[in-house]
Enzyme design. Structure first.
Site, PDB file in Angstrom:
ATOM      1  N   LEU A  71       0.863  -1.169   0.000  1.00  0.00           N
ATOM      2  CA  LEU A  71       0.000   0.000   0.000  1.00  0.00           C
ATOM      3  C   LEU A  71       0.903   1.223   0.000  1.00  0.00           C
ATOM      4  O   LEU A  71       1.955   1.217   0.644  1.00  0.00           O
ATOM      5  CB  LEU A  71      -0.903   0.023   1.242  1.00  0.00           C
ATOM      6  CG  LEU A  71      -2.000  -1.043   1.341  1.00  0.00           C
ATOM      7  CD1 LEU A  71      -2.741  -0.918   2.665  1.00  0.00           C
ATOM      8  CD2 LEU A  71      -2.976  -0.946   0.176  1.00  0.00           C
ATOM      9  N   ASP A  72       0.490   2.279  -0.705  1.00  0.00           N
ATOM     10  CA  ASP A  72       1.273   3.504  -0.727  1.00  0.00           C
ATOM     11  C   ASP A  72       1.437   4.059   0.685  1.00  0.00           C
ATOM     12  O   ASP A  72       0.657   3.746   1.586  1.00  0.00           O
ATOM     13  CB  ASP A  72       0.600   4.552  -1.606  1.00  0.00           C
ATOM     14  CG  ASP A  72       0.467   4.105  -3.054  1.00  0.00           C
ATOM     15  OD1 ASP A  72       1.255   3.239  -3.473  1.00  0.00           O
ATOM     16  OD2 ASP A  72      -0.423   4.625  -3.748  1.00  0.00           O
ATOM     17  N   LYS A  73       2.419   4.893   0.855  1.00  0.00           N
ATOM     18  CA  LYS A  73       2.724   5.446   2.179  1.00  0.00           C
ATOM     19  C   LYS A  73       1.516   6.123   2.811  1.00  0.00           C
ATOM     20  O   LYS A  73       1.278   5.994   4.025  1.00  0.00           O
ATOM     21  CB  LYS A  73       3.891   6.438   2.070  1.00  0.00           C
ATOM     22  CG  LYS A  73       4.352   7.017   3.405  1.00  0.00           C
ATOM     23  CD  LYS A  73       5.561   7.918   3.220  1.00  0.00           C
ATOM     24  CE  LYS A  73       6.030   8.500   4.555  1.00  0.00           C
ATOM     25  NZ  LYS A  73       7.229   9.361   4.390  1.00  0.00           N
ATOM     26  N   HIS A 117       0.551   2.759  -7.813  1.00  0.00           N
ATOM     27  CA  HIS A 117      -0.421   3.855  -7.653  1.00  0.00           C
ATOM     28  C   HIS A 117      -1.663   3.654  -8.519  1.00  0.00           C
ATOM     29  O   HIS A 117      -2.247   4.615  -9.022  1.00  0.00           O
ATOM     30  CB  HIS A 117       0.218   5.194  -8.013  1.00  0.00           C
ATOM     31  CG  HIS A 117       1.278   5.663  -7.056  1.00  0.00           C
ATOM     32  ND1 HIS A 117       1.202   5.464  -5.685  1.00  0.00           N
ATOM     33  CD2 HIS A 117       2.434   6.340  -7.279  1.00  0.00           C
ATOM     34  CE1 HIS A 117       2.268   6.003  -5.117  1.00  0.00           C
ATOM     35  NE2 HIS A 117       3.040   6.523  -6.046  1.00  0.00           N
TER      36      HIS A 117
END
Length: 235
Positions: A100-102, A183
């Site tokens: 998962l993105d930051k 993303h």
């Protein structure tokens, strides 16, 4: 598996500490002292540390309610990782299943079992992932239909489509995808002229994030839950 990785996981040491044991001639493989950390360990080999047999831990499966601000990685010299949130004696054996993105929150699975991880992450396995997105602008029906039919992401040659999209009040939308491109959800909404302001993963396959877990908390999966990720939630 490399010898230093084996020793690290079996003795719950850092990789650097494991390499020190190996260089100190404390480790034998099938009765022979091995001093090269990169030496591959054969299947069924007997590995000993100072004449005591050491073994890898059993399979571990966890769910984490990932908070914003941590990265989905096993180590990083300057940023907090998801492993920093987990207090477990064999935490160093774990890796995130996908990422998962930051700034993305929600359900993240971790394991030390490579085949299970691959079955979830591999695009051809078609395991659905469900995200709740807060958008800069309300999602209109034309854009929602376009997402279902497919959009072309920058740098991609093939269309990427949502398997389902649900328009919700107050700038929210729920999106289901099967891939896991970089993303991807943010780029899909950008392709229809919108912007994701917040993103939260609610479910993987038939497994939903435990609502009792606060952001940053984790727990082990039950045996049933390890298979629920492969279940069809619409069945």
């Amino acid at each position: 598996m490399r010898l230093d990785q084996f020793v690290s996981q079996a003795l719950t040491l850092s990789r650097k500490q494991a390499q020190q044991f190996i260089r100190a001639k404390c480790i034998t493989v099938n009765g022979q002292i091995v001093t090269q950390a990169s030496t591959p360990v054969p299947d069924q080999a007997q590995v000993c540390c100072e004449d005591e047999i050491i073994r890898l831990p059993g399979a571990l499966y966890l769910m984490l309610h990932k908070p914003s601000g941590v990265i989905s990685a096993t180590e990083d010299p300057s940023q907090r990782t998801v492993l920093d949130l987990i207090q477990h004696p064999h935490v160093q054996t774990l890796h995130p299943v996908g990422r998962l993105d930051k700034d993305t929150t929600g359900l993240l699975l971790l394991t030390n079992e490579g085949q299970w991880s691959h079955r979830i992450s591999a695009p051809r396995q078609q395991v659905p992932k469900v995200y709740l997105a807060k958008l800069a602008e309300p999602l209109n029906r034309v854009a929602a239909k376009q997402l279902e039919l497919g959009v072309r992401l920058h740098g991609e040659t093939q269309l990427v489509a949502a398997s389902s999209i649900e328009m919700l009040p107050e700038h929210y939308a729920r999106l289901t995808i099967h891939e896991g491109k970089y993303h991807q959800v943010k780029r899909m909404f950008a392709a229809v002229g919108n912007r994701v302001e917040q993103l939260h993963r609610e479910r993987i396959g038939g497994l939903s994030l435990d609502p009792t877990l606060m952001a940053g908390e984790w727990r082990l999966l039950t045996e049933l839950e390890t298979q629920l990720v492969f279940a069809d939630p619409s069945a």
